[in-house]
Design an enzyme around this catalytic site. Structure first.
Site, PDB file in Angstrom:
ATOM      1  N   ASP A 328     -44.282 -15.105  40.114  1.00  0.00           N
ATOM      2  CA  ASP A 328     -44.853 -14.092  39.256  1.00  0.00           C
ATOM      3  C   ASP A 328     -43.923 -12.708  38.961  1.00  0.00           C
ATOM      4  OD1 ASP A 328     -46.991 -12.499  37.920  1.00  0.00           O
ATOM      5  OD2 ASP A 328     -48.436 -13.247  39.039  1.00  0.00           O
ATOM      6  N   TRP A 329     -44.438 -11.803  38.169  1.00  0.00           N
ATOM      7  CA  TRP A 329     -43.542 -10.898  37.617  1.00  0.00           C
ATOM      8  C   TRP A 329     -42.967  -9.573  38.681  1.00  0.00           C
ATOM      9  CZ3 TRP A 329     -43.232 -14.324  34.651  1.00  0.00           C
ATOM     10  CH2 TRP A 329     -42.509 -14.336  33.240  1.00  0.00           C
TER      11      TRP A 329
END
Length: 615
Positions: A328-329
């Site tokens: 994820d970011w």
């Protein structure tokens, strides 16, 4: 478009000479299998090219579909810098213009990629963009694409044929503009009613989430990845729903993921099926498991992406997954947006520096760093001997293989005219509108008021355009003059701050303001009252049910669709339980899908024309 001309071998075979050496190399030979071509290319790449493959950041489209030379509203760097300078070739795109502009921009980025040493094409990805919600951390409103209910609304319909039509619309429209990777489907169970990410799930039923998730993946990818496919990303492994107190793991106060009900296996089930179905990628969640035991072993309390027990032990070894694991970011570096600084989501490993976090992500089994472009950090880890080039090769191989299977090395370009014809086709837009109307769920109809027939009535509306309401009757400006009132409400939430992302996430209490039922009751004194609540997450609806004649729920339906739903097309069923009170919500186990004694249970929905109240 392409700067690379088609070359021909002495025996007449045409090929794209991607590295410009005048020779047909195996990775350029379309007659060979993707595995053989990938292996040949991997052996030719320099370390910088391999490292570039391991990053997946954001770039933006410039005006009219041009390449943005410098940083954008969200993107950290100009496109030429990351594509040519950093050798990065996986990008998540945010705002897009028209279909023609989106196709033009994609082609321009691919032309830029052709100037790199081996002509590795770019893979463009996106978060969901066929619904109503606009949240730069999770999804985008449809814009020029066809508009459908959010996945929660698709789940409310429970209709596999509708789901297949939705998946085909997503696939065909993405491919038309050159988007070849989807950062969805979201296979999390909507088990914690306060959690902010439920709109993009398929609800709380483990069986339905599994069935719909796999079917959506098949719709994107086909039976195997090919030139007409979109590579899916199943997220958020191993299930992002059971957040402590329903807080979101994007934020430090929401980092804990808990399993007091012992329901981990139910959250994992959709991902088992996604692995078996061949999902191209899997994204672990930000969440940090607390008090989770697997096979008698306590899972380390670090974010799932950093968690070797989860990524390697569970996903790679137990489930046998050998596809791409995309984090994820922004797990590595703090994110700077304007004058705001958002801390890296390195939950449980906040003490590590960016190099240490990156090293741990690779050791855990991840292949690609979401939202990052710091190629120099990884290069430093390799130079220092902390990460081997063989470890880089393992991830680069997986990433190249997806590009090969998608056919990007053979032709990454799209036709602007075809994009304009394909995106937003009238029949697909109509199908999306049909699904919006059908997904509306009738929760209560005390007097059998629905379906509304004809338009010989005066209608007072709130939260609905005058144009849409005219399908129901003559629109008046005062409830005193109306024969019917229709009020659209958003599900309640507690605004947190004006911070980037946080302001867009609906979190906190599910109680409506205490004055709302009073105001609704006053409206009802003048005429029968229909209330629609957009349930991006459950709400404590008891007071609203008491104050209205009809209450319906929608999950991404525009005004015209709601009018059609009230006239007889609504057939949705609740995709999750509705709680009786916030006391029940607070007592509820976050990992338990549903309540023991809900106000309205999952699957509830009243057939139109049958007067019924609530239990």
């Amino acid at each position: 478009m392409s700067r690379i001309p088609t070359s021909t071998t002495p025996d007449g075979f045409g090929y794209r000479d991607l590295n410009g050496n005048g020779v047909l190399d195996p990775y350029e030979d379309t007659r060979l299998g993707p595995e053989e071509r990938t292996e040949d290319l991997l052996g030719r790449l320099g370390l910088d090219e391999k490292i570039g493959l391991l990053f997946h950041t954001v770039i933006e489209s410039g005006p009219g579909g041009t390449v943005l030379e410098g940083p954008g509203a969200i993107s950290k760097s100009g496109t030429p810098h990351v594509v040519v300078g950093s050798r990065v070739n996986h990008f998540n795109v945010h705002a897009l213009g028209s279909a023609r502009e989106a196709a033009r921009w994609q082609n321009a980025v691919q032309e830029l990629a052709e100037t790199t040493p081996h002509g590795i094409p770019v893979t463009i990805s996106t978060d969901p963009r066929h619904g109503f919600s606009e949240n730069a951390g999770a999804s985008f409103a449809a814009g020029y694409f066809s508009q459908w209910p959010e996945p929660l609304g698709i789940a409310a319909l429970g209709d596999l044929e509708v789901l297949r039509g939705y998946a085909e619309a997503v696939r065909s429209e993405y491919v038309a503009v050159g988007i070849r990777a989807a950062l969805h489907p979201t296979l999390d169970l909507a088990s914690e009613p306060r959690w902010a990410r439920q709109m993009h799930t398929f609800g709380a039923d483990p069986q339905l989430v599994t069935e719909f998730g796999v079917e959506f993946l098949r719709g994107l990818q086909g039976e195997r990845l090919g030139p007409a496919s979109v590579a899916g990303t199943a997220k958020h492994f191993p299930g992002g729903g059971p957040q402590a107190d329903g807080e979101d793991a994007h934020f430090p106060y929401g980092r804990e993921q808990v399993y007091p009900g012992g329901r981990f296996a139910e959250h994992l089930a959709p991902f088992r099926a996604a692995v078996a179905a061949g999902t191209a990628a899997i994204m672990p969640y930000y969440g940090m498991p607390v008090g989770l035991d697997l096979d008698g072993e306590t899972v380390p309390e670090v974010g799932f992406g950093f968690n070797e027990r989860i990524v390697t032990g569970l996903l790679r070894e137990e489930l046998g997954y050998d596809g791409v694991v995309l984090t994820d970011w922004e797990l590595v570096n703090d994110n700077h947006v304007g004058d705001q600084v958002l801390p890296a989501r390195a939950w449980g490993v906040e003490h590590l520096d960016p190099a240490g976090r990156m090293e741990l992500l690779l050791a855990a089994g991840c292949d690609q760093f979401g939202g990052e472009e710091c190629v120099e950090v990884l290069a430093g880890l390799v130079r220092s001997g902390r990460v081997s080039e063989e470890r880089i090769d393992a991830s680069a191989r997986r990433l190249l293989l997806v590009k090969m299977r998608l056919g990007l090395f053979d032709d990454p370009f799209v036709d602007e005219d075809a994009a304009e014809r394909t995106v937003g086709r009238a029949e697909v837009v109509a199908a999306g509108l049909d699904a919006q109307a059908a997904s509306v769920t009738v929760l209560a109809d005390e007097g059998g008021l629905l379906p509304l027939s004809g338009a010989d009535r005066r209608v007072y509306v709130e939260g609905m355009s005058r144009e849409a309401a005219e399908a129901l009757g003559t629109v008046v400006d005062r409830p005193e003059d109306a024969d019917l009132a229709v009020v659209r409400l958003a599900a309640p939430h507690e605004p947190r701050s004006d911070l980037f992302l946080e302001a867009w996430f609906h979190q906190g209490s599910l109680d409506f303001p205490p004055g709302l039922p009073v105001r609704l009751a006053r409206l009802r004194e003048h005429c029968p009252l229909v209330v629609d609540v957009t349930l991006d997450r459950p709400a404590v609806l008891g007071p609203v049910l008491d104050a209205a004649d009809v209450v319906v729920a929608s999950f991404g339906s525009g005004g015209p669709a709601l009018a059609r739903a009230l006239q007889g097309e609504a057939r949705g069923r609740l995709p999750f339980d509705l709680p009786r009170s916030m006391a029940d919500v607070r007592a509820h186990h976050p990992d338990q899908p549903g309540f023991d004694d809900p106000l309205l249970p999952r699957g509830h929905g009243i057939p139109l024309g049958v007067g019924a109240g609530r239990s």
